[in-house]
Write a protein that holds these residues in place. Structure first.
Motif, short mmCIF file in Angstrom:
data_model
loop_
_atom_site.label_atom_id
_atom_site.label_comp_id
_atom_site.label_asym_id
_atom_site.label_seq_id
_atom_site.Cartn_x
_atom_site.Cartn_y
_atom_site.Cartn_z
N ASP A 1 -4.44 -7.18 -21.24
CA ASP A 1 -3.21 -7.03 -20.45
C ASP A 1 -3.49 -7.04 -18.95
OD1 ASP A 1 -1.73 -6.87 -22.75
OD2 ASP A 1 -1.68 -4.68 -22.81
N GLY A 2 -4.68 -6.65 -18.56
CA GLY A 2 -5.00 -6.58 -17.14
C GLY A 2 -5.60 -7.85 -16.57
N LEU A 3 -5.80 -8.89 -17.41
CA LEU A 3 -6.43 -10.11 -16.89
C LEU A 3 -5.60 -10.80 -15.81
CD1 LEU A 3 -8.84 -12.05 -17.12
CD2 LEU A 3 -7.51 -13.35 -18.80
N PRO A 4 -4.26 -10.92 -15.94
CA PRO A 4 -3.49 -11.53 -14.85
C PRO A 4 -3.64 -10.78 -13.52
CG PRO A 4 -2.17 -11.46 -16.85
CD PRO A 4 -3.40 -10.64 -17.12
N ASP A 5 -3.68 -9.45 -13.59
CA ASP A 5 -3.87 -8.68 -12.36
C ASP A 5 -5.27 -8.86 -11.82
OD1 ASP A 5 -1.28 -7.70 -12.49
OD2 ASP A 5 -1.85 -5.90 -13.60
N LEU A 6 -6.25 -8.97 -12.70
CA LEU A 6 -7.62 -9.23 -12.25
C LEU A 6 -7.69 -10.54 -11.49
CD1 LEU A 6 -10.75 -8.89 -12.29
CD2 LEU A 6 -10.72 -10.05 -14.51
N ILE A 7 -7.08 -11.59 -12.03
CA ILE A 7 -7.08 -12.89 -11.37
C ILE A 7 -6.36 -12.81 -10.03
CG2 ILE A 7 -6.25 -15.27 -11.55
CD1 ILE A 7 -6.74 -15.11 -14.55
N GLU A 8 -5.21 -12.12 -10.03
CA GLU A 8 -4.44 -11.99 -8.79
C GLU A 8 -5.23 -11.25 -7.72
OE1 GLU A 8 -0.71 -12.94 -7.02
OE2 GLU A 8 -1.24 -13.23 -9.12
N ASP A 9 -5.91 -10.17 -8.10
CA ASP A 9 -6.69 -9.40 -7.14
C ASP A 9 -7.90 -10.18 -6.63
OD1 ASP A 9 -5.00 -7.22 -7.27
OD2 ASP A 9 -6.14 -6.21 -8.85
N MET A 10 -8.50 -10.97 -7.49
CA MET A 10 -9.66 -11.76 -7.06
C MET A 10 -9.25 -12.87 -6.09
SD MET A 10 -11.84 -12.00 -10.61
CE MET A 10 -13.12 -13.00 -9.87
N LEU A 11 -8.03 -13.34 -6.23
CA LEU A 11 -7.54 -14.39 -5.33
C LEU A 11 -7.21 -13.85 -3.95
CD1 LEU A 11 -5.31 -16.41 -7.80
CD2 LEU A 11 -7.41 -17.19 -6.71
N ASP A 12 -7.32 -12.53 -3.77
CA ASP A 12 -7.21 -11.96 -2.43
C ASP A 12 -8.30 -12.50 -1.51
OD1 ASP A 12 -5.87 -10.20 -0.61
OD2 ASP A 12 -7.52 -8.78 -0.82
N SER A 13 -9.35 -13.05 -2.12
CA SER A 13 -10.44 -13.64 -1.32
C SER A 13 -9.99 -14.86 -0.54
CB SER A 13 -11.60 -14.03 -2.25
OG SER A 13 -11.19 -15.02 -3.17
N LEU A 14 -8.88 -15.50 -0.94
CA LEU A 14 -8.40 -16.67 -0.20
C LEU A 14 -8.07 -16.30 1.24
CD1 LEU A 14 -6.07 -18.30 -2.88
CD2 LEU A 14 -8.35 -19.04 -2.20
N GLY A 15 -7.45 -15.16 1.43
CA GLY A 15 -7.09 -14.75 2.78
C GLY A 15 -8.23 -14.09 3.51
N LYS A 16 -8.98 -13.23 2.82
CA LYS A 16 -9.98 -12.41 3.49
C LYS A 16 -11.40 -12.96 3.39
CE LYS A 16 -7.20 -8.27 2.70
NZ LYS A 16 -6.10 -8.94 2.02
N GLY A 17 -11.62 -13.92 2.50
CA GLY A 17 -12.95 -14.50 2.36
C GLY A 17 -13.70 -13.98 1.15
N PHE A 18 -13.41 -12.77 0.71
CA PHE A 18 -14.08 -12.19 -0.45
C PHE A 18 -13.16 -11.16 -1.09
CE2 PHE A 18 -15.08 -9.50 3.14
CZ PHE A 18 -14.95 -8.22 2.64
N ALA A 19 -13.42 -10.86 -2.35
CA ALA A 19 -12.66 -9.84 -3.08
C ALA A 19 -13.56 -9.28 -4.17
CB ALA A 19 -11.39 -10.43 -3.69
N VAL A 20 -13.39 -8.00 -4.46
CA VAL A 20 -14.19 -7.32 -5.48
C VAL A 20 -13.25 -6.49 -6.35
CG1 VAL A 20 -16.00 -5.61 -5.92
CG2 VAL A 20 -16.28 -7.27 -4.06
N VAL A 21 -13.45 -6.57 -7.66
CA VAL A 21 -12.69 -5.78 -8.63
C VAL A 21 -13.70 -5.00 -9.47
CG1 VAL A 21 -11.13 -5.85 -10.60
CG2 VAL A 21 -10.80 -7.44 -8.69
N GLU A 22 -13.45 -3.70 -9.63
CA GLU A 22 -14.36 -2.87 -10.43
C GLU A 22 -13.92 -2.88 -11.90
OE1 GLU A 22 -16.51 1.52 -10.43
OE2 GLU A 22 -14.73 1.19 -9.19
N ILE A 23 -14.91 -2.98 -12.79
CA ILE A 23 -14.67 -2.94 -14.23
C ILE A 23 -14.83 -1.49 -14.70
CG2 ILE A 23 -15.32 -3.84 -16.48
CD1 ILE A 23 -16.83 -6.08 -14.96
N HIS A 24 -13.79 -0.93 -15.31
CA HIS A 24 -13.88 0.39 -15.91
C HIS A 24 -14.13 0.18 -17.41
CE1 HIS A 24 -11.99 3.03 -12.58
NE2 HIS A 24 -12.49 1.93 -12.07
N TRP A 25 -15.34 0.48 -17.85
CA TRP A 25 -15.75 0.21 -19.22
C TRP A 25 -15.31 1.32 -20.15
CZ3 TRP A 25 -17.72 -4.42 -20.52
CH2 TRP A 25 -18.31 -5.20 -19.53
N GLY A 26 -14.92 0.93 -21.36
CA GLY A 26 -14.68 1.87 -22.44
C GLY A 26 -15.77 1.72 -23.49
N THR A 27 -16.07 2.79 -24.20
CA THR A 27 -17.13 2.74 -25.21
C THR A 27 -16.86 3.76 -26.30
OG1 THR A 27 -19.52 2.93 -25.57
CG2 THR A 27 -18.55 4.39 -23.93
#
Length: 414
Positions: free
Chosen positions: A112-138
């Motif tokens: 469910d969070g993949l579209p938001d992940l892609i959207e947040d990573m595309l923030d690099s278009l304006g700023k040059g870079f973008a980082v998203v943290e993965i919260h792992w479940g186990t």
């Protein structure tokens, strides 16, 4: 054998469940930021860009975000470029191991969070870079990406030796930052031009045009306030007393708010329009439109689909340029997702693999349905044979099933 990430660093399983990029009200990773765009001058802009060149990114990143918030045109065209990727369908290119392919499809491609992940990573278009943290479940037997959280760009910096390694600003290293923990982050650098990533964002490219437009709009509004309404001129004769003059002035002032006034017969009010105000106003509009066109060229590679266009043929050519940009953005984005998300997910659960499944973003060019409809019957008439399923696919039609109401059928043989 220790698991290594794509950069050759060992992955520590015991640290995966602990979030790394956590902000607060105080400290070096504050969630609040001030303003840079208010009262921006050419000298101040030059200072911000020079500081960015030296690795001090804070003010530049704040300005880049404010530019998207304050200018409807820049925010719109940048959003168009982002939505061209985030709105496209995704699919998994299998590696050949059924269990791994099915898990990647379920846990990542259908997350469910993949579209938001892609959207947040595309923030690099304006700023040059973008980082998203993965919260792992186990559950101790398996690992999966539970949540994706955007990392505020102001919390990041680049190493000062090479300018290529992204680092997380921390209390222990408020200037140089700490290396990003392995398998914790998905990082994307837009690479819109060669060189250092933090100098390649669109915000840096359009910053001067954006500032000029801001000045233009401010002057335009001041011009409208001064010359938008006709001048209210009150006239009085030599016999008018001081009290008469005061009443006339009050009447002239009230017309601007109440649109009504009462005057003695000996007094009159005239409305005079400023000469040539239309030509002067056009200067502001021309400059504002010109800067919008330059911003459209920088972000979309063209102006036809964002500003007033010309012929249909020109629009099709310009739309093709947008398609090339979208394919390039998608190709760059999936490299980051496959490197920093899918590979660690597979390694943590099945170990190192000779081949990994790959997430792909389908950027398909619009099909010319009219051309297919014209050419297929003409070619079939001279003996060229086609797969019916392929033709249906090109036209967007599905295979008919038993019980469906059908349109058309076999024609009589000549």
């Amino acid at each position: 054998m220790a698991l290594l990430d794509a950069y050759g660093r060992p992955i520590r399983r015991q640290d995966l469940a602990v979030p790394q990029a956590v902000g607060g009200i105080t400290g070096v990773r504050q969630i609040w930021s001030g303003t840079v765009a208010s009262g921006l001058t050419p000298q101040r802009l030059a200072t911000i860009l020079r500081a960015c060149d030296q690795g001090d990114l804070g003010d530049y990143l704040t300005l880049a975000e404010e530019m998207e918030e304050r200018d409807p045109h820049y925010g719109s065209v940048l959003g168009i470029r982002k939505r061209a990727i985030s709105g496209a369908p995704v699919r998994v290119d299998p590696c050949g191991v059924a269990e791994i392919d099915a898990a990647v499809q379920e846990r990542i491609a259908e997350h469910d969070g993949l579209p938001d992940l892609i959207e947040d990573m595309l923030d690099s278009l304006g700023k040059g870079f973008a980082v998203v943290e993965i919260h792992w479940g186990t559950d101790k037997a398996a690992w999966w990406p539970q949540e994706f959280r955007r990392v505020e760009p102001r919390w990041l910096t680049y190493d000062r030796e090479t300018g290529r390694e992204l680092r997380l600003i921390d209390e222990a290293a408020p200037v140089d930052g700490l290396p990003l923990a392995p398998a914790h982050f998905v990082r994307h650098e837009a690479r819109l031009k060669s060189g250092l990533a933090f100098r390649g964002g669109l915000a840096r490219l359009v910053a001067f045009a954006w500032m000029c437009k801001a000045y233009t709009l401010k002057d335009w509004v001041a011009f409208v306030e001064t010359y938008g309404l006709p001048l209210r001129l009150g006239r009085y004769g030599p016999e008018a007393t001081q009290e008469d003059v005061r009443k006339l002035f009050q009447a002239v002032a009230n017309i601007g708010t109440d649109a009504a006034a009462v005057l003695p017969r000996a007094m009159e009010i005239e409305f005079e329009s400023a000469a040539a105000t239309g030509t002067a106003s056009g200067i502001f509009e021309t400059l504002a439109r010109w800067t919008d066109e330059q911003i459209s060229k920088a972000v979309l590679g063209q102006t036809m689909t964002a500003d007033d266009g010309g012929s249909l043929a020109q629009a099709k050519v310009h739309d093709g340029v947008r398609h090339d940009i979208a394919r390039s953005d998608a190709r760059s984005l999936v490299v980051a997702i496959n490197r920093d998300l899918i590979r660690p997910y597979v390694d943590l659960n099945w170990g190192v693999q000779p081949k990994y499944p790959r997430l792909l973003i389908d950027i398909s060019e619009p099909e010319d349905v009219d051309a297919v409809m014209r050419h297929v019957p003409a070619l079939a008439a001279i003996g060229v044979r086609f797969r019916a399923s392929e033709v249906r696919g090109r036209l967007g039609f599905g295979e008919p099933e038993e019980g469906d109401e059908l349109v058309g059928g076999e024609t009589a043989a000549p």
